[in-house]
Structures are given as C-alpha cells and as structure tokens.
Write a protein that holds these residues in place. Structure first.
Motif, PDB file in Angstrom:
ATOM      1  N   LYS A   9       0.824  -1.213   0.000  1.00 29.59           N
ATOM      2  CA  LYS A   9       0.000   0.000   0.000  1.00 29.59           C
ATOM      3  C   LYS A   9       0.852   1.254   0.000  1.00 29.59           C
ATOM      4  O   LYS A   9       0.435   2.301  -0.483  1.00 29.59           O
ATOM      5  CB  LYS A   9      -0.916   0.008   1.222  1.00 29.59           C
ATOM      6  N   LYS A  10       2.083   1.157   0.513  1.00 27.92           N
ATOM      7  CA  LYS A  10       2.927   2.338   0.612  1.00 27.92           C
ATOM      8  C   LYS A  10       3.531   2.743  -0.726  1.00 27.92           C
ATOM      9  O   LYS A  10       3.985   3.858  -0.896  1.00 27.92           O
ATOM     10  CB  LYS A  10       4.042   2.086   1.627  1.00 27.92           C
ATOM     11  N   LYS A  11       3.541   1.832  -1.713  1.00 24.74           N
ATOM     12  CA  LYS A  11       4.145   2.154  -2.994  1.00 24.74           C
ATOM     13  C   LYS A  11       3.238   3.090  -3.779  1.00 24.74           C
ATOM     14  O   LYS A  11       2.068   2.795  -3.987  1.00 24.74           O
ATOM     15  CB  LYS A  11       4.383   0.876  -3.799  1.00 24.74           C
ATOM     16  N   PRO A  12       3.767   4.231  -4.238  1.00 22.74           N
ATOM     17  CA  PRO A  12       2.942   5.153  -5.020  1.00 22.74           C
ATOM     18  C   PRO A  12       2.457   4.481  -6.305  1.00 22.74           C
ATOM     19  O   PRO A  12       3.157   3.677  -6.907  1.00 22.74           O
ATOM     20  CB  PRO A  12       3.892   6.313  -5.331  1.00 22.74           C
ATOM     21  N   SER A  13       1.250   4.825  -6.709  1.00 25.97           N
ATOM     22  CA  SER A  13       0.687   4.279  -7.939  1.00 25.97           C
ATOM     23  C   SER A  13       1.461   4.798  -9.147  1.00 25.97           C
ATOM     24  O   SER A  13       1.905   5.938  -9.188  1.00 25.97           O
ATOM     25  CB  SER A  13      -0.785   4.688  -8.059  1.00 25.97           C
ATOM     26  N   VAL A  14       1.642   3.916 -10.153  1.00 25.01           N
ATOM     27  CA  VAL A  14       2.277   4.335 -11.407  1.00 25.01           C
ATOM     28  C   VAL A  14       1.280   4.250 -12.553  1.00 25.01           C
ATOM     29  O   VAL A  14       1.644   4.436 -13.713  1.00 25.01           O
ATOM     30  CB  VAL A  14       3.521   3.474 -11.725  1.00 25.01           C
ATOM     31  N   ALA A  15       0.010   3.982 -12.224  1.00 26.27           N
ATOM     32  CA  ALA A  15      -1.033   3.952 -13.253  1.00 26.27           C
ATOM     33  C   ALA A  15      -1.329   5.379 -13.709  1.00 26.27           C
ATOM     34  O   ALA A  15      -1.110   6.343 -12.960  1.00 26.27           O
ATOM     35  CB  ALA A  15      -2.286   3.296 -12.697  1.00 26.27           C
ATOM     36  N   PRO A  16      -1.809   5.545 -14.937  1.00 27.40           N
ATOM     37  CA  PRO A  16      -2.185   6.898 -15.395  1.00 27.40           C
ATOM     38  C   PRO A  16      -3.145   7.554 -14.403  1.00 27.40           C
ATOM     39  O   PRO A  16      -4.050   6.901 -13.881  1.00 27.40           O
ATOM     40  CB  PRO A  16      -2.859   6.631 -16.741  1.00 27.40           C
ATOM     41  N   ILE A  17      -2.918   8.829 -14.164  1.00 27.97           N
ATOM     42  CA  ILE A  17      -3.797   9.545 -13.244  1.00 27.97           C
ATOM     43  C   ILE A  17      -5.200   9.617 -13.829  1.00 27.97           C
ATOM     44  O   ILE A  17      -5.371   9.844 -15.026  1.00 27.97           O
ATOM     45  CB  ILE A  17      -3.258  10.966 -12.943  1.00 27.97           C
ATOM     46  N   GLN A  18      -6.201   9.383 -13.016  1.00 30.83           N
ATOM     47  CA  GLN A  18      -7.585   9.545 -13.458  1.00 30.83           C
ATOM     48  C   GLN A  18      -8.028  10.984 -13.169  1.00 30.83           C
ATOM     49  O   GLN A  18      -7.653  11.553 -12.142  1.00 30.83           O
ATOM     50  CB  GLN A  18      -8.496   8.562 -12.727  1.00 30.83           C
ATOM     51  N   ILE A  19      -8.820  11.529 -14.068  1.00 30.40           N
ATOM     52  CA  ILE A  19      -9.240  12.926 -13.936  1.00 30.40           C
ATOM     53  C   ILE A  19     -10.757  13.016 -13.992  1.00 30.40           C
ATOM     54  O   ILE A  19     -11.387  12.470 -14.900  1.00 30.40           O
ATOM     55  CB  ILE A  19      -8.623  13.795 -15.047  1.00 30.40           C
ATOM     56  N   MET A  20     -11.324  13.698 -13.000  1.00 30.27           N
ATOM     57  CA  MET A  20     -12.753  14.002 -13.035  1.00 30.27           C
ATOM     58  C   MET A  20     -12.936  15.455 -13.459  1.00 30.27           C
ATOM     59  O   MET A  20     -12.257  16.351 -12.945  1.00 30.27           O
ATOM     60  CB  MET A  20     -13.414  13.776 -11.672  1.00 30.27           C
ATOM     61  N   ASP A  21     -13.859  15.685 -14.375  1.00 31.54           N
ATOM     62  CA  ASP A  21     -14.126  17.041 -14.863  1.00 31.54           C
ATOM     63  C   ASP A  21     -15.208  17.709 -14.027  1.00 31.54           C
ATOM     64  O   ASP A  21     -16.264  17.112 -13.751  1.00 31.54           O
ATOM     65  CB  ASP A  21     -14.579  16.987 -16.322  1.00 31.54           C
ATOM     66  N   THR A  22     -14.975  18.944 -13.606  1.00 25.27           N
ATOM     67  CA  THR A  22     -15.914  19.676 -12.753  1.00 25.27           C
ATOM     68  C   THR A  22     -16.579  20.854 -13.460  1.00 25.27           C
ATOM     69  O   THR A  22     -17.318  21.607 -12.838  1.00 25.27           O
ATOM     70  CB  THR A  22     -15.192  20.218 -11.503  1.00 25.27           C
ATOM     71  N   THR A  23     -16.327  21.010 -14.760  1.00 24.63           N
ATOM     72  CA  THR A  23     -16.803  22.196 -15.476  1.00 24.63           C
ATOM     73  C   THR A  23     -18.302  22.417 -15.314  1.00 24.63           C
ATOM     74  O   THR A  23     -18.747  23.555 -15.121  1.00 24.63           O
ATOM     75  CB  THR A  23     -16.464  22.075 -16.973  1.00 24.63           C
TER      76      THR A  23
END
Length: 626
Positions: A9-23
């Motif tokens: 759990k301590k290892k940072p994720s290397v998967a593409p960052i997911q982005i939520m749009d708030t516009t």
C-alpha cells in the motif's frame, strides 16, 4: 522476503492519473455563481463525453438550488437531458450528507428518497461529505446510496486550525472506508492544502486505506497545480480539474495544464489536447453570456489562507452583497469570517457551514454590531443541530443565541420527524391538485417557498400568455405595473419580477428587477413611482412614498437586510412580548428571525409570505397595550 500487504500500500501508484471534470458543476459554481444553464451545457456535452474522464461532476452542490431559484429549470431534468448525450462517462454528484443539497438537516425519509431518484435518473457516483466531518451525519446517505446501486465516495473536509492535522484526516479516511466508501476524497474546498502537506497526507493515507484516494482542490491560493503534482508523486489516484476557460482562481486547475505537465510520464492521462482545445473555445464564448455574474473575487487571492472561504461561496457571496448594494464591504465581511469561525469552534468552511458563518459575518458587518441579528441557522448550529465541532464554541455567543437551552448531543437527524408525506400534503394543498410526481415533492421538501415559486412559474409559462398579471391594477400606470409577470419579446418569453427597491435619491428610486432570475437595477422617477401595496394592489403616487410606512415608532418592526418573507408568526391584535419572533426572513439563502423590540399589541401587518422586503420599510406595527 515477500512484501507485506502494508508495504504494497505504501508504494505510489504508477497507473495513469484519473481525472474528473468539474466544469458542469463546481467550475461554474465557483466562477459565475452557479448560473450556467442546461441549454449551454448540451451543445458541448457530447464532446466532453469523448475525453475519457473517470467521471463528470455535473449535479449537486448549489446547482439544485440555483436551478429552481434563479434559472427556472428543473434540476432533475438536467440529469436526464445530459445523460442522453453523455452515455459513456459516469456522472458524479456532490451531496452534503444529511443536508442533501440544502442548508439544514432533512429527515431520513427525504434523504433516502432523494438518493433513490438521483441514482434512478442517472447519477452513478455520489461524493458525500459533512461540513463538520461528523460521521453520524453520513450514515443514512451512505446506506441509501449503496442500497440503490450507487457508488459511495466518502469525503473528508480539509481545513486548517489548531484542532486539525494530517493524522486526524488519516483517521477520518479510515472511518470512511470502514463505513463503505469505495473511494475517499480529500475535499479541499478553499485551496488550503499546500504541496508538501499534500504529499505527506496522501503518503500516510496510502499506508492506511485500500480504496482509491481522490483529491479535490481549488486554485484560489494559486497552489493547486503544485499541490496536484506532489499529490501525484505520492500516489493519489484521481484529481479534479476543469476546462481551462472555466478553471483557475476559485475554480479547479486547468485540465490542459495537468495533461501537459504529465506528458510522456508514467502517469500521463493521455487526453486528446485538440478535443480539449475545442471544448475550451466553446466555453470562452459561453462564459461571455454570464458576464454579469463575474466578480472581482473569483481570481487568485492568497488571503484565502486566512479567511478560508471555499471557491463556490466567494462568487456567490460577492453577488449577494452586490444585490444588497454592499459589495464595497466585501473586505470587511472577509475579515469578519475568521472571527465568526473561531466563535463557532473552527468548523471547516463548506456548505452549509460556510453559508452559516458567511451570512452571520455579513450581518455582523451590515448591522454594525456583532450578533445583533442572529440567523436561525446560526442558532441551530450553536445548539448542535448540525453536529459537533472539533473546537470549543464561544459560550457567550452560544448563550446569546440559544439562551438557557442545552445543546444536543445525539445524531441531529434523530430529532427530525419524517417529512415526505407531510410535504406531499402541503404541496397538494398549495397547488390545489394531487401531486403524482415524487421529484416535485422532494424539491418542495427541500426548498418549500422557492419550489412553490418555481412550480407556479412553470405553470404560468405553460399557459403561453403574453402577459400574466398576478396583481390587480388600482389605476392605469405607465411603469412597472404588476410585480411579477411573463412578457413575450420576438417569440421568446421572459419572466420578470420586481425584487425590491432601494432608498430614493435625486435621480429617483432604484428598483431591483429580476429578468429570468438575472438581477437588473432600474431607476424610477419618484414622480411616477409604482409600488405594490400590502393588499396586493398597485399604487401610483408622487414623492417616493411606499405603501409600507417608514419607521416612526419604537415598535415598528423592520428587516436588517433585503430578503423575502418566509413565515408570518403573528396576526393583528395578537399580544406580543419584547424579543418575540414575529417574522422569518430569508436573505442570502439563510433564514433570520425578526423580533419585536417591545411588549404590546400587533396593530398592523404589511407583508405576507413570499413578499420581498427592504430595511427601510415597516413590516409589522406593534404598539404598547393601553
């Protein structure tokens, strides 16, 4: 040696960052006072759906209230319309726990049915928070979301005070996961989270919980992009952004900027920059239509680190002060906010606590005396009806607000009786028809007076009459005529309301006219002034004299600021005591009690529920008993 589960759990994720749009929700709530209409979302919605966002936040928060209060739109219909043109991307909404999308705790039956209908109409993920981080206020909404097939994203409200630190937030994250959160959101509504604090907090949370971590922030302090970069380094899973033409300042960071920063890196979201540019260009043009809702208080302002007002509230507060002709006092209000917050035990400032603190700070400034007028919501907060604060409440202020009453210690909603069936009967009585639409009943349960106005306006518009006076004319007059009507110009119908009036001057008296919910100021020659009378007539007379008399006696009851009458508590000839509540006024979305200052008899009442009122008018006359 094999790695332990905790090490993993301590290892940072290397998967593409997911982005939520708030516009379509927080972006316009933060920049143009939540005024973006559905008709301006639909043409570009299909393109937004193609981007590949993890979700689109398009509902909840202040959008429900603004739709019926200002835009004459059905908020439920917005979900359905957008879902038709955005079938690919999950829809997310923001929910205030037991407050839903309102400003008080609602009964459990209202909470459950609201969530049922939201999910049925197309909401997939519900981000649920409580303004005080009181977990008791999340239980019903968590349970209902899971029951009806939605995904729960539990949110903790990030704030800065001597009672809040990263260890506390990690503990709150654990509790949210234990309650059933499928992801945990760090909700930094004012842009207070610094880059290195973000790195520390997310690193600790990664070691403590197993569900994805979602970071939400605002760029008010200009730290947000840097904060996101450090959060991504620490392994955050999802971040919130807005399209550049609806981003930055009190909104979220621009999606294009984050995409460019990560280009070629392991966490590159690989979004289509050409398509993002097309969407940004669209909102450049659309935003011009809402220029009147722009303010000088939605840009970068590092002072937010002191007054901690969230992005969505800043633009709305500026607009509300403008409507009170008091925008020049914004600085005083912002300086008063931290003082009120300390009196209230350092709550995180997010709706509804931000509205409660902000409105009380405004009253403290505009009345010239701290806590001279105390809103109903302030009293309820200090009584514990919103939950428990993490810091101590100022006992002197609490005593002034609630007197000798004891503050409650139970879950506040346990004191709220079921409301839905009662709301249904009241609505049917008001509309004189059987209500078969449960969504209308829910809307009424949330905002009774505003909902009634909305339903009546919809009904009037459906009749397609050119002009629909609601008041009889006492005499023909050339100006203003009815105080509320619909008018058709070149085939398009506009709703017009006379919202209130200011003090007369050399050029006449300013009237505040709402055209489809948009505020306009009109100067009226005092020799031709037209004023709705207390009996529902239109009176025309010279000299700027209103049918509501001016203050001449100690027992004349007035309102501290412009607003609308929600409830008249007395009748003519009633005996009243000094300090007794005679009216409830709504101003800046908060309700305030209006009291008589003397013992006596109610001689006359010049208002009824729904009337717009101003500080220079007598609303109720109380005279000493002979």
């Amino acid at each position: 040696m094999a790695a332990s589960k905790n090490d993993a759990k301590k290892k940072p994720s290397v998967a593409p960052i997911q982005i939520m749009d708030t516009t379509l929700r927080d972006g316009h709530q933060s920049l143009i006072a939540t005024r973006l209409k559905t008709e301006d979302m639909l043409p570009i919605a299909g393109k937004i759906d193609q981007i590949g966002y993890s979700a689109i936040e398009m509902w909840g928060g202040a959008t429900f209230d603004a739709a019926i209060r200002y835009l004459n739109e059905d908020p439920w219909e917005r979900i359905r319309q957008l879902k038709k043109v955005m079938p690919k991307t999950p829809f997310q909404m923001l929910l205030r726990g037991q407050n839903l999308v309102g400003y008080r705790h609602y009964a459990d039956d209202v909470v459950e049915r609201f969530i049922d209908r939201a999910i049925l109409n197309g909401i997939d993920i519900i981000r649920i928070f409580d303004a005080l981080n009181d977990m008791r206020n999340l239980k019903t909404s968590f349970r209902a979301t899971l029951k009806y097939g939605g995904k729960v994203e539990g949110a903790l409200c990030y704030t800065v005070s001597r009672f809040h630190n990263n260890d506390l937030f990690v503990d709150l994250a654990r509790r949210l996961e234990d309650m059933g959160s499928e992801s945990v959101c760090i909700k930094d509504m004012a842009g207070l989270l610094s880059p290195y604090d973000a790195f520390d907090l997310i690193t600790k949370m990664k070691a403590a919980i197993n569900v994805p971590i979602h970071l939400h922030t605002h760029d008010t302090s200009a730290m947000a992009v840097s904060t996101y970069v450090k959060a991504i380094e620490a392994g955050v899973d999802i971040i919130d952004t807005a399209i550049s033409s609806m981003a930055s300042g009190t909104s979220q960071p621009p999606v294009e900027t984050i995409t460019r920063i990560l280009q070629g890196e392991p966490r590159d979201p690989k979004l289509d920059m050409n398509l993002l540019t097309e969407i940004a260009d669209y909102f450049v043009d659309v935003r011009k239509k809402y220029k009147e809702f722009e303010s000088d208080y939605t840009g970068v302002d590092p002072r937010v680190l002191t007054y901690q007002i969230p992005g969505g509230m800043t633009s709305n507060l500026a607009l509300q002060l403008s409507e009170q002709n008091a925008l020049d006092r914004m600085k005083e209000v912002l300086e008063e906010v931290p003082k009120v917050r300390e009196d209230f035990g350092f709550p995180p400032l997010v709706t509804p606590s931000s509205q409660i603190v902000g409105t009380q700070a405004t009253l403290n400034v505009l009345t010239g005396e701290r806590y001279k007028v105390i809103t109903t919501e302030t009293k309820n907060y200090l009584k514990g009806l919103y939950g428990k604060s993490w810091g101590p409440i100022n006992e002197d202020i609490q005593k002034k607000a609630i007197g000798g009453e004891a503050a409650i210690t139970c879950r506040p909603a346990d004191l709220v009786d079921p409301e839905l069936e009662k709301a249904k009967k009241e609505l049917e009585k008001e509309l004189k028809s059987v209500s078969k639409n449960i969504e209308n009943v829910i809307t009424y349960a949330l905002f009774p007076q505003v909902a009634l106005d909305f339903f009546k306006n919809k009904s009037s518009a459906a009749k397609k009459k050119t002009v629909e006076p609601k008041l009889a004319m006492e005499a023909p007059v050339p100006l203003l005529a009815p105080s509320e009507y619909n008018i058709k110009v070149h085939g398009e119908t506009f709703q017009v309301k006379v919202g209130g009036m200011g003090h007369p001057g050399e050029e006449g008296r300013p009237y505040f006219i709402y055209i489809d919910g948009h505020l306009e100021e009109v100067m009226v020659d005092s020799q031709l002034e037209v004023v709705p009378s207390a009996e529902g007539r239109i009176d025309s007379h010279a000299g700027g004299r209103s049918t509501r008399p001016k203050v001449t006696h100690e027992g004349d009851v007035t309102t501290p600021m412009p607003g609308a009458v929600v409830n008249v508590k007395v009748r003519p000839k009633d005996k009243v005591k000094a300090g007794q509540v005679v009216l409830i006024i709504e101003a800046m979305k908060m309700q305030s009690e209006v009291h008589t200052s003397i013992d006596g008899i109610v001689k006359d009442i010049y208002v009824q529920e729904g009337d717009k009122v101003n500080p220079d008018e007598v609303l109720v006359e109380v005279r000493p008993e002979k």
